[in-house]
Enzyme design. Structure first.
Site, PDB file in Angstrom:
ATOM      1  N   CYS A 131       0.817  -1.214   0.000  1.00 19.96           N
ATOM      2  CA  CYS A 131       0.000   0.000   0.000  1.00 19.96           C
ATOM      3  C   CYS A 131       0.856   1.271   0.000  1.00 19.96           C
ATOM      4  O   CYS A 131       0.402   2.326  -0.423  1.00 19.96           O
ATOM      5  CB  CYS A 131      -0.951   0.017   1.197  1.00 19.96           C
ATOM      6  SG  CYS A 131      -0.118  -0.019   2.793  1.00 19.96           S
ATOM      7  N   GLU A 195       7.161  -0.773  11.783  1.00 20.49           N
ATOM      8  CA  GLU A 195       5.996  -1.659  11.615  1.00 20.49           C
ATOM      9  C   GLU A 195       6.437  -3.037  11.117  1.00 20.49           C
ATOM     10  O   GLU A 195       7.408  -3.170  10.378  1.00 20.49           O
ATOM     11  CB  GLU A 195       4.968  -1.030  10.666  1.00 20.49           C
ATOM     12  CG  GLU A 195       5.475  -0.797   9.257  1.00 20.49           C
ATOM     13  CD  GLU A 195       4.750  -1.646   8.238  1.00 20.49           C
ATOM     14  OE1 GLU A 195       4.099  -2.612   8.645  1.00 20.49           O
ATOM     15  OE2 GLU A 195       4.869  -1.348   7.048  1.00 20.49           O
ATOM     16  N   GLN A 201       5.728  -9.024   4.136  1.00 21.23           N
ATOM     17  CA  GLN A 201       5.574  -8.781   2.694  1.00 21.23           C
ATOM     18  C   GLN A 201       6.868  -9.099   1.935  1.00 21.23           C
ATOM     19  O   GLN A 201       6.826  -9.588   0.809  1.00 21.23           O
ATOM     20  CB  GLN A 201       5.132  -7.329   2.476  1.00 21.23           C
ATOM     21  CG  GLN A 201       3.706  -7.083   2.942  1.00 21.23           C
ATOM     22  CD  GLN A 201       3.383  -5.606   3.149  1.00 21.23           C
ATOM     23  OE1 GLN A 201       4.265  -4.789   3.392  1.00 21.23           O
ATOM     24  NE2 GLN A 201       2.104  -5.263   3.066  1.00 21.23           N
ATOM     25  N   GLY A 272     -13.345  -6.259   3.840  1.00 26.82           N
ATOM     26  CA  GLY A 272     -12.109  -6.996   3.557  1.00 26.82           C
ATOM     27  C   GLY A 272     -11.586  -7.659   4.816  1.00 26.82           C
ATOM     28  O   GLY A 272     -11.384  -6.994   5.835  1.00 26.82           O
ATOM     29  N   GLY A 274      -8.739  -9.705   4.859  1.00 24.93           N
ATOM     30  CA  GLY A 274      -7.368 -10.175   4.653  1.00 24.93           C
ATOM     31  C   GLY A 274      -6.492  -9.771   5.827  1.00 24.93           C
ATOM     32  O   GLY A 274      -6.974  -9.492   6.923  1.00 24.93           O
ATOM     33  N   LYS A 275      -5.182  -9.724   5.604  1.00 29.41           N
ATOM     34  CA  LYS A 275      -4.251  -9.403   6.693  1.00 29.41           C
ATOM     35  C   LYS A 275      -4.511  -8.028   7.274  1.00 29.41           C
ATOM     36  O   LYS A 275      -4.543  -7.848   8.495  1.00 29.41           O
ATOM     37  CB  LYS A 275      -2.808  -9.488   6.172  1.00 29.41           C
ATOM     38  CG  LYS A 275      -2.382 -10.897   5.781  1.00 29.41           C
ATOM     39  CD  LYS A 275      -1.000 -10.898   5.148  1.00 29.41           C
ATOM     40  CE  LYS A 275      -0.627 -12.302   4.678  1.00 29.41           C
ATOM     41  NZ  LYS A 275       0.680 -12.309   3.955  1.00 29.41           N
TER      42      LYS A 275
END
Length: 532
Positions: A131, A195, A201, A272, A274-275
């Protein structure tokens, strides 16, 4: 002779002797080639007394052109070693409206690697698209040509012009590119310093790249080392302790914008599961939410979250009921992989207003890239739309302590850079080591066969084995010294230049021709790929 770089057509034309920067004349009884001015790359001008002589000269000029091409190509590439390059855009350099156009879904990463490695000057590739960033890592035979080809590929696949990409892109080479990825995996280059999701990722890049042609030794080694660095930084500096993630920052931002409200009274909707969506739900619960509606394609993921958070009412709704659920929500968090907007102006305009107790404005917190909420929705007076670039307001307040830890992390990264450089540099000598071993093995096997044939059929298996072991032992001991001097080890006093000098010396002594043959193979392979 100048050759148009990266052009398969030019190569084919040279091969056939049709493009040669010379004019040719034929005095009686001999053939000669002399320089001459010609249009473009040149044309062959023939002045002959016989057809046979002309044909012979054309064949000669064809061979000459091919040899000159080989020489110029080898010269061009031996002067410039393969480089690790990153070409990318991040929240530092490009707004979300640009990044979303260039974002590459994870499912498309393997195809992107294959397409990138089909470019003339790209050997290996990897894609990291999140993102907050879209970065392409490549091993390129030429820095300038590699960057140009990748940028043009990005433009072709995204529809964004090359000039616009160049306005926002950054390019880093070799050690700078390596350092950047190490900082990324450590969370030092994230919107939210420290983070943890970015490390997952980076791991996904390796997992997705396994077995994909083009995700090869240097690039896979780079990303695997980046994972090691990220884990070490988090363990030794504790940089992620108490830090926020993109998802938690989204929840904090919503709280900041609500009028003296808490999540105990606000009706949240998460689109959503997802993660990112799962993390949003967890942070909502941590802030006091007791009832959360989750819209997702299937119920499976929502059911798993429900099992994990047993004391909270989590209600699943299918995508077909998204607008109905939005009508009953005060704050909407979107975090899906949809490449199209889920909410347009006409959808939101028709929704009933929210309670004045929470400010009378419906909040959309969109942490998806590409964005799930269309830009036109911001024009409505009844809503407020925030995206990932708006999270900086929350993050700034929580940064000072982690900046001190980031300084410690840079020390670790500096150490790991040395280790990775030693490993990468050692790859330069691997072809020489292999060829030297193969050369010695051919001699050993040949001489052993001669010895065995002289000894006749009366020799036992045990004696044959002893002779084999003897020959192997002699070869291994003789090769030990030269091979040790071809390895780059930070514990040794040898510099990289000394190691490469040793490599070139062995290439000359044993006529291995490692560099030239490998470069020719690379050039020929690339040209063959680009030919129809």
């Amino acid at each position: 002779m100048a050759v148009a770089s990266g052009s398969a057509a030019s190569f084919a034309a040279f091969k056939s002797g049709l493009r040669c920067n010379a004019s040719v004349s034929y005095p009686p009884g001999r053939i000669s080639v002399r320089p001459g001015k010609t249009a473009g790359l040149g044309a062959v001008r023939c002045s002959v007394g016989s057809d046979d002589l002309a044909k012979a000269e054309l064949r000669a000029s064809s061979v000459s052109a091919l040899e000159l091409l080989k020489t110029s190509a080898a010269d061009r590439y031996t002067k410039e070693r393969s480089s690790i390059i990153v070409i990318g855009l991040s929240f530092h350099t490009a707004p979300v409206e640009v990044r979303e156009k260039l974002a590459i879904p994870e499912a498309n990463w393997p195809q992107a690697i294959v397409e990138l490695c089909a470019l003339n000057h790209i050997e290996e590739a990897a894609v990291l698209s999140t993102c907050n960033r879209m970065e392409i890592y490549v091993v390129a035979l030429s820095q300038h040509r590699g960057v140009k080809e990748v940028t043009e590929w990005m433009s072709k696949t995204s529809g964004v012009s090359v000039s616009e990409i160049c306005q926002h892109r950054f390019t880093l080479y070799n050690e700078d590119a390596t350092r950047h990825l190490f900082e990324v995996s450590s969370g030092l280059d994230s919107l939210v310093l420290g983070e943890g999701q970015i490390l997952a990722q980076v791991r996904q890049v390796v997992k997705t790249g396994q077995g994909v042609p083009g995700f090869d030794r240097k690039i896979s080694g780079l990303f695997k080392h980046a994972i090691t660095v990220g884990k070490r930084v988090r363990t030794e500096t504790n940089i992620s302790a108490g830090s926020v993630s993109v998802s938690s920052a989204a929840v904090e931002l919503a709280l900041l914008k609500l009028a003296e409200s808490s999540y105990a009274t606000v009706r949240p909707l998460v689109i959503g599961a997802g993660k990112m969506g799962k993390l949003v739900i967890k942070h909502l619960v941590a802030k006091g939410s007791t009832k959360i509606v989750v819209v997702n394609r299937s119920e499976e993921r929502v059911a798993a979250i429900r099992k994990e958070l047993k004391d909270v009412e989590i209600i699943y709704k299918p995508l077909s009921e998204m607008l109905a659920c939005t009508a009953e929500a005060d704050v909407v968090f979107t975090s899906t992989a949809s490449e199209n907007s889920l909410f347009l102006k006409e959808h939101v305009e028709a929704l009933p207003p929210v309670s004045q107790e929470i400010g009378g404005l419906r909040l959309f917190i969109d942490i998806s890239v590409p964005r799930n909420v269309g830009p036109c929705v911001s024009d409505l007076e009844t809503v407020r739309v925030y995206n990932v670039d708006d999270l900086k307001e929350v993050v700034a307040a929580n940064k000072e302590d982690r900046l001190r830890k980031a300084m410690e992390a840079q020390g670790i990264i500096a150490e790991e850079l040395k280790q990775f450089k030693s490993w990468k540099d050692s790859l330069e000598t691997v072809p020489t080591i292999k060829k030297l071993r193969a050369y010695a093995e051919r001699i050993r096997a040949s001489e052993l066969d001669k010895c065995l044939s002289k000894m006749g059929d009366g020799i036992s298996k045990k004696q044959k084995a002893a002779l084999y072991d003897l020959s192997m032992g002699i070869v291994n001991k003789l090769l030990h010294g030269p091979i040790q001097h071809l390895r780059c080890d930070e514990n040794e006093n040898r510099t990289l230049n000394e190691t490469l000098e040793n490599m070139h010396a062995l290439n000359r002594i044993f006529d291995l021709e490692t560099d030239t043959s490998l470069l020719e193979e690379k050039i020929r392979a690339k040209v063959k790929q680009s030919q129809p």
